[in-house]
Design a protein around this motif. Structure first.
Motif, PDB file in Angstrom:
ATOM      1  N   LEU A 273     -16.703 -30.050 -14.474  1.00 57.10           N
ATOM      2  CA  LEU A 273     -18.075 -29.377 -14.563  1.00 57.10           C
ATOM      3  C   LEU A 273     -17.910 -27.928 -15.420  1.00 57.10           C
ATOM      4  O   LEU A 273     -16.752 -26.993 -15.278  1.00 57.10           O
ATOM      5  CB  LEU A 273     -18.645 -28.586 -13.181  1.00 57.10           C
ATOM      6  CG  LEU A 273     -19.754 -28.033 -12.984  1.00 57.10           C
ATOM      7  CD1 LEU A 273     -21.106 -29.245 -12.904  1.00 57.10           C
ATOM      8  CD2 LEU A 273     -19.909 -27.245 -11.774  1.00 57.10           C
ATOM      9  N   MET A 274     -18.629 -28.565 -16.721  1.00 55.27           N
ATOM     10  CA  MET A 274     -18.700 -27.888 -18.044  1.00 55.27           C
ATOM     11  C   MET A 274     -19.053 -26.557 -17.998  1.00 55.27           C
ATOM     12  O   MET A 274     -20.367 -27.233 -17.873  1.00 55.27           O
ATOM     13  CB  MET A 274     -18.056 -29.078 -19.085  1.00 55.27           C
ATOM     14  CG  MET A 274     -17.470 -29.772 -18.881  1.00 55.27           C
ATOM     15  SD  MET A 274     -15.134 -29.499 -19.021  1.00 55.27           S
ATOM     16  CE  MET A 274     -15.309 -28.675 -20.170  1.00 55.27           C
TER      17      MET A 274
ATOM     18  N   ILE B 198     -13.227 -27.969  -4.149  1.00 52.93           N
ATOM     19  CA  ILE B 198     -13.666 -27.434  -5.602  1.00 52.93           C
ATOM     20  C   ILE B 198     -12.409 -26.690  -6.193  1.00 52.93           C
ATOM     21  O   ILE B 198     -12.076 -25.624  -5.266  1.00 52.93           O
ATOM     22  CB  ILE B 198     -14.991 -26.819  -5.078  1.00 52.93           C
ATOM     23  CG1 ILE B 198     -16.085 -27.117  -5.021  1.00 52.93           C
ATOM     24  CG2 ILE B 198     -15.069 -25.979  -6.559  1.00 52.93           C
ATOM     25  CD1 ILE B 198     -17.438 -26.943  -4.250  1.00 52.93           C
ATOM     26  N   MET B 199     -12.024 -27.029  -7.555  1.00 51.62           N
ATOM     27  CA  MET B 199     -11.196 -26.136  -8.360  1.00 51.62           C
ATOM     28  C   MET B 199     -11.417 -25.298  -8.962  1.00 51.62           C
ATOM     29  O   MET B 199     -12.473 -25.220 -10.628  1.00 51.62           O
ATOM     30  CB  MET B 199      -9.680 -26.933  -8.546  1.00 51.62           C
ATOM     31  CG  MET B 199      -9.206 -27.368  -7.542  1.00 51.62           C
ATOM     32  SD  MET B 199      -7.697 -28.481  -7.957  1.00 51.62           S
ATOM     33  CE  MET B 199      -7.131 -28.411  -6.768  1.00 51.62           C
TER      34      MET B 199
ATOM     35  N   TYR C 149     -13.399 -30.205 -10.631  1.00 50.06           N
ATOM     36  CA  TYR C 149     -12.811 -28.954 -11.339  1.00 50.06           C
ATOM     37  C   TYR C 149     -13.740 -28.461 -12.562  1.00 50.06           C
ATOM     38  O   TYR C 149     -13.631 -29.112 -13.257  1.00 50.06           O
ATOM     39  CB  TYR C 149     -11.764 -30.379 -12.314  1.00 50.06           C
ATOM     40  CG  TYR C 149     -10.207 -29.418 -12.469  1.00 50.06           C
ATOM     41  CD1 TYR C 149      -9.682 -29.475 -11.753  1.00 50.06           C
ATOM     42  CD2 TYR C 149     -10.744 -29.650 -13.768  1.00 50.06           C
ATOM     43  CE1 TYR C 149      -8.391 -29.190 -12.196  1.00 50.06           C
ATOM     44  CE2 TYR C 149      -9.410 -28.974 -14.526  1.00 50.06           C
ATOM     45  CZ  TYR C 149      -7.749 -28.417 -13.754  1.00 50.06           C
ATOM     46  OH  TYR C 149      -7.440 -28.187 -14.456  1.00 50.06           O
ATOM     47  N   ILE C 150     -13.621 -27.496 -12.346  1.00 48.64           N
ATOM     48  CA  ILE C 150     -14.142 -26.309 -13.506  1.00 48.64           C
ATOM     49  C   ILE C 150     -13.021 -25.588 -14.202  1.00 48.64           C
ATOM     50  O   ILE C 150     -12.081 -24.924 -13.834  1.00 48.64           O
ATOM     51  CB  ILE C 150     -14.628 -25.458 -12.709  1.00 48.64           C
ATOM     52  CG1 ILE C 150     -15.750 -26.357 -11.759  1.00 48.64           C
ATOM     53  CG2 ILE C 150     -15.843 -24.268 -13.552  1.00 48.64           C
ATOM     54  CD1 ILE C 150     -16.392 -23.986 -10.886  1.00 48.64           C
TER      55      ILE C 150
ATOM     56  N   GLU D 294      -7.933 -30.711 -20.596  1.00 46.22           N
ATOM     57  CA  GLU D 294      -7.393 -31.081 -19.230  1.00 46.22           C
ATOM     58  C   GLU D 294      -8.808 -32.132 -18.936  1.00 46.22           C
ATOM     59  O   GLU D 294      -8.312 -33.099 -17.935  1.00 46.22           O
ATOM     60  CB  GLU D 294      -7.471 -29.576 -18.368  1.00 46.22           C
ATOM     61  CG  GLU D 294      -6.651 -28.881 -18.703  1.00 46.22           C
ATOM     62  CD  GLU D 294      -6.254 -28.114 -18.130  1.00 46.22           C
ATOM     63  OE1 GLU D 294      -5.499 -27.151 -18.179  1.00 46.22           O
ATOM     64  OE2 GLU D 294      -7.488 -27.489 -17.371  1.00 46.22           O
ATOM     65  N   LEU D 295      -9.648 -31.855 -19.467  1.00 48.19           N
ATOM     66  CA  LEU D 295     -10.910 -33.037 -19.010  1.00 48.19           C
ATOM     67  C   LEU D 295     -10.523 -33.711 -19.267  1.00 48.19           C
ATOM     68  O   LEU D 295     -10.715 -35.039 -18.601  1.00 48.19           O
ATOM     69  CB  LEU D 295     -12.165 -32.318 -19.711  1.00 48.19           C
ATOM     70  CG  LEU D 295     -13.663 -33.719 -19.929  1.00 48.19           C
ATOM     71  CD1 LEU D 295     -13.795 -33.451 -18.996  1.00 48.19           C
ATOM     72  CD2 LEU D 295     -14.387 -33.331 -20.895  1.00 48.19           C
ATOM     73  N   PHE D 296      -9.874 -34.189 -20.327  1.00 47.78           N
ATOM     74  CA  PHE D 296      -9.690 -35.549 -20.485  1.00 47.78           C
ATOM     75  C   PHE D 296      -8.383 -36.490 -20.105  1.00 47.78           C
ATOM     76  O   PHE D 296      -7.954 -37.297 -19.886  1.00 47.78           O
ATOM     77  CB  PHE D 296      -9.422 -36.278 -22.141  1.00 47.78           C
ATOM     78  CG  PHE D 296     -10.455 -35.586 -23.054  1.00 47.78           C
ATOM     79  CD1 PHE D 296     -11.592 -36.953 -23.233  1.00 47.78           C
ATOM     80  CD2 PHE D 296     -11.002 -34.862 -23.559  1.00 47.78           C
ATOM     81  CE1 PHE D 296     -12.875 -36.376 -23.611  1.00 47.78           C
ATOM     82  CE2 PHE D 296     -12.367 -34.502 -24.831  1.00 47.78           C
ATOM     83  CZ  PHE D 296     -13.203 -35.038 -24.320  1.00 47.78           C
ATOM     84  N   GLU D 297      -7.944 -35.571 -20.004  1.00 42.79           N
ATOM     85  CA  GLU D 297      -7.029 -36.037 -19.060  1.00 42.79           C
ATOM     86  C   GLU D 297      -6.457 -36.160 -17.089  1.00 42.79           C
ATOM     87  O   GLU D 297      -5.643 -36.953 -16.949  1.00 42.79           O
ATOM     88  CB  GLU D 297      -5.174 -35.154 -18.720  1.00 42.79           C
ATOM     89  CG  GLU D 297      -4.177 -35.670 -18.625  1.00 42.79           C
ATOM     90  CD  GLU D 297      -3.081 -34.246 -18.868  1.00 42.79           C
ATOM     91  OE1 GLU D 297      -1.725 -34.422 -18.895  1.00 42.79           O
ATOM     92  OE2 GLU D 297      -2.496 -33.214 -19.539  1.00 42.79           O
ATOM     93  N   ILE D 298      -7.965 -35.409 -17.151  1.00 39.92           N
ATOM     94  CA  ILE D 298      -7.629 -35.552 -15.261  1.00 39.92           C
ATOM     95  C   ILE D 298      -8.825 -35.754 -15.053  1.00 39.92           C
ATOM     96  O   ILE D 298      -8.399 -36.216 -13.860  1.00 39.92           O
ATOM     97  CB  ILE D 298      -7.221 -34.255 -14.754  1.00 39.92           C
ATOM     98  CG1 ILE D 298      -6.400 -34.290 -13.055  1.00 39.92           C
ATOM     99  CG2 ILE D 298      -7.748 -33.387 -14.791  1.00 39.92           C
ATOM    100  CD1 ILE D 298      -5.458 -35.019 -12.667  1.00 39.92           C
TER     101      ILE D 298
END
Length: 512
Positions: A53-54, A182-183, A214-215, A221-225
């Protein structure tokens, strides 16, 4: 609508209606006094996926997650779990329905053991009704084995590092057999090795069919996980995409609604005389023999792994923890700095690492937080605060820093992290400092707010302020510093000029 208790009972029985999505929110609206936090937003989480969530601070991410975790109630809209409409009355209701949230500010009880924190309110009992500590420790050890976590169940939480506390929070959430996890900014205080371990745990949970929200503000991190991501902006839903379908620039444009052409607006400034000189500074058992100079207009970046002593040096210079030995000079003259009050008198300013714990006074409003550092300065006459003049200057500072707040009387805890950080920067700018110490100035805030804070730091350097900037984000250190000082285990391992500094060179010095 199915009540929370009914939904929990259905969940335990296993007879839950099937749905393409594990958790959905449709048409959700939430208002606070003077602010529309969410306006007709949509969110859909698939089983066995990591959904990032961005959005900028204040975009509505945390508000929606708090609704899904039972902390807030929506004014309008529908929340569905496995296709069933639910209304969550409390965080406990959410947990009983299989929704767990790990907050950025961890909620563990330091005096208690790890096992006691995980099983609180659910402790196994002996036949006589007493807590069965042996069984509780065994269950904790089994849980940690499943998650590949190496922490002894009887360790006091107060003795753990931030990274290990994060792992305990995750284990606690998993212990509820949660379907949704939710993290919120889970890696904001973790090293690269700790992040890799966390990602290993997340992938394992995803493979078990758990849906993870995942916030994060960290693009790498977005592209990795993440499998997919959703973007919010100004309380509105912008869109959802698979992480493989977009670039970093695409995401930034969706988040801020504009191009950010210069994330690190560093300008070459003619450096002046040495303003701050630290010589052989030592704090027994923490750091040793630290020596460096900072010139007027210079930004000295300070890099190093967690535990290197960076923050401790900053706190000692500012008088939070007086040094065991060594000297501090300002403009070539030795000074004694035994307290923050004395540091402020020498025109030092210190933006601390943790804005919630050591920066903001959360129960006070924006005006009260901003004016704290100048109440003994130019705005006091004959023992009385010149409140009208002080309020006017604070309001002007808020406009200059583009702080998003309904008014100056808004409690600062209601502001986003980025806007809280701007208020704290404004607090110190009002003191007209000659030496500015910034410890993790952009931790946990969005790209738009980061760019604005970098602009402010550059502007202060141009005005002759000597800046020390501690950061765990390598692009920030490399992009904003004139020189970089690297620390490892309480000692300086080297200095790098801007022209020669690279990530490899910094990490080599940080690991020595």
């Amino acid at each position: 609508m199915v009540s929370p208790t009914t939904m929990a009972a259905v969940r335990k029985s296993g007879a839950v209606p099937t749905s393409e999505y594990l958790l959905t929110a449709e048409g959700v609206r939430k208002e606070f006094p003077g602010v529309v936090a969410l306006d007709d937003v949509t969110f859909r989480l698939k089983r066995g996926s990591v959904h990032a969530l961005m959005g900028e601070n204040g975009a509505g991410k945390s508000t929606l997650m708090k609704i899904l975790a039972g902390i807030y109630h929506p004014d309008k809209g529908t929340v569905r779990l496995k296709g069933v409409d639910i209304r969550l009355e409390s965080p406990l209701d959410a947990l009983e329905n299989g929704i767990a949230m790990i907050h950025q500010e961890l909620n563990l009880m330091a005096p208690m053991t790890v096992a006691e924190n995980i099983w609180i309110r659910r402790e196994p009992l002996t036949r006589l009704g007493f807590v069965d500590h042996k069984e509780m420790n065994r269950k904790t050890a089994d849980l940690f084995n499943r998650l590949n976590i190496s922490i002894h169940p009887q360790t006091k939480v107060g003795e753990l590092s931030v990274a290990n506390r994060q792992m305990v929070e995750i284990a606690k959430a998993v212990s509820y057999e949660s379907d949704v996890l939710i993290m919120d900014e889970p890696t904001s205080a973790l090293t690269e090795r700790e992040v890799a371990h966390l990602f290993q745990i997340i992938r394992g949970l995803r493979d078990q069919g758990i849906g993870i929200v995942y916030i994060t503000h960290k693009m790498n991190e977005l592209f990795e996980i993440a499998d997919e991501f959703s973007v919010f902006r100004d309380g509105k839903y912008i869109g959802t995409h698979a992480s493989t379908d977009v670039t970093r620039d695409d995401i930034i444009r969706m988040m801020v609604g504009r191009e950010i052409t210069q994330m690190f607006p560093k300008e070459d400034v003619a450096l002046g005389n040495v303003v701050l000189s630290v010589k052989n500074l030592t704090l027994d058992g923490v750091f040793n023999d630290v020596s460096f100079d900072v010139r007027a207009g210079e930004i000295l970046g300070v890099a190093g792994l967690v535990g290197s002593g960076r923050s401790n040096v900053a706190e000692t210079i500012f008088g939070v923890t007086p040094a065991s030995s060594g000297t501090i000079e300002i403009d070539g003259k030795p000074v004694d700095v035994f307290s923050p009050t004395e540091a402020i008198r020498h025109r030092m300013a210190f933006l601390t690492e943790d804005r919630k714990e050591t920066g903001c006074l959360l129960i006070l409003n924006v005006l009260e937080n901003m004016q704290l550092a100048v109440l003994q300065d130019k705005f006091v006459r004959n023992g009385f605060v010149q409140q009208a003049a002080l309020s006017a200057e604070c309001e002007e500072m808020c406009r200059k820093l583009r702080v998003k707040t309904p008014n100056m009387n808004e409690r600062i805890e209601n502001l986003s992290g980025g806007n809280q950080q701007k208020v704290l920067i404004g607090r110190w700018m009002l003191t007209n400092p000659r030496i500015l110490i910034l410890d993790e100035p952009t931790r946990g805030i969005d790209v738009g707010a980061k760019a604005e804070i970098h602009r402010l730091v550059t502007e202060m350097a141009k005005n002759g302020v000597a800046v020390i900037m501690i950061s765990s984000e390598m692009p920030e250190v490399l992009g904003m510093s004139d020189r970089i000082m690297v620390m490892h285990e309480g000692r300086i391992t080297g200095f790098l000029d801007r022209a020669e500094a690279t990530q490899i060179k910094v990490m080599d010095l940080a690991a020595r």
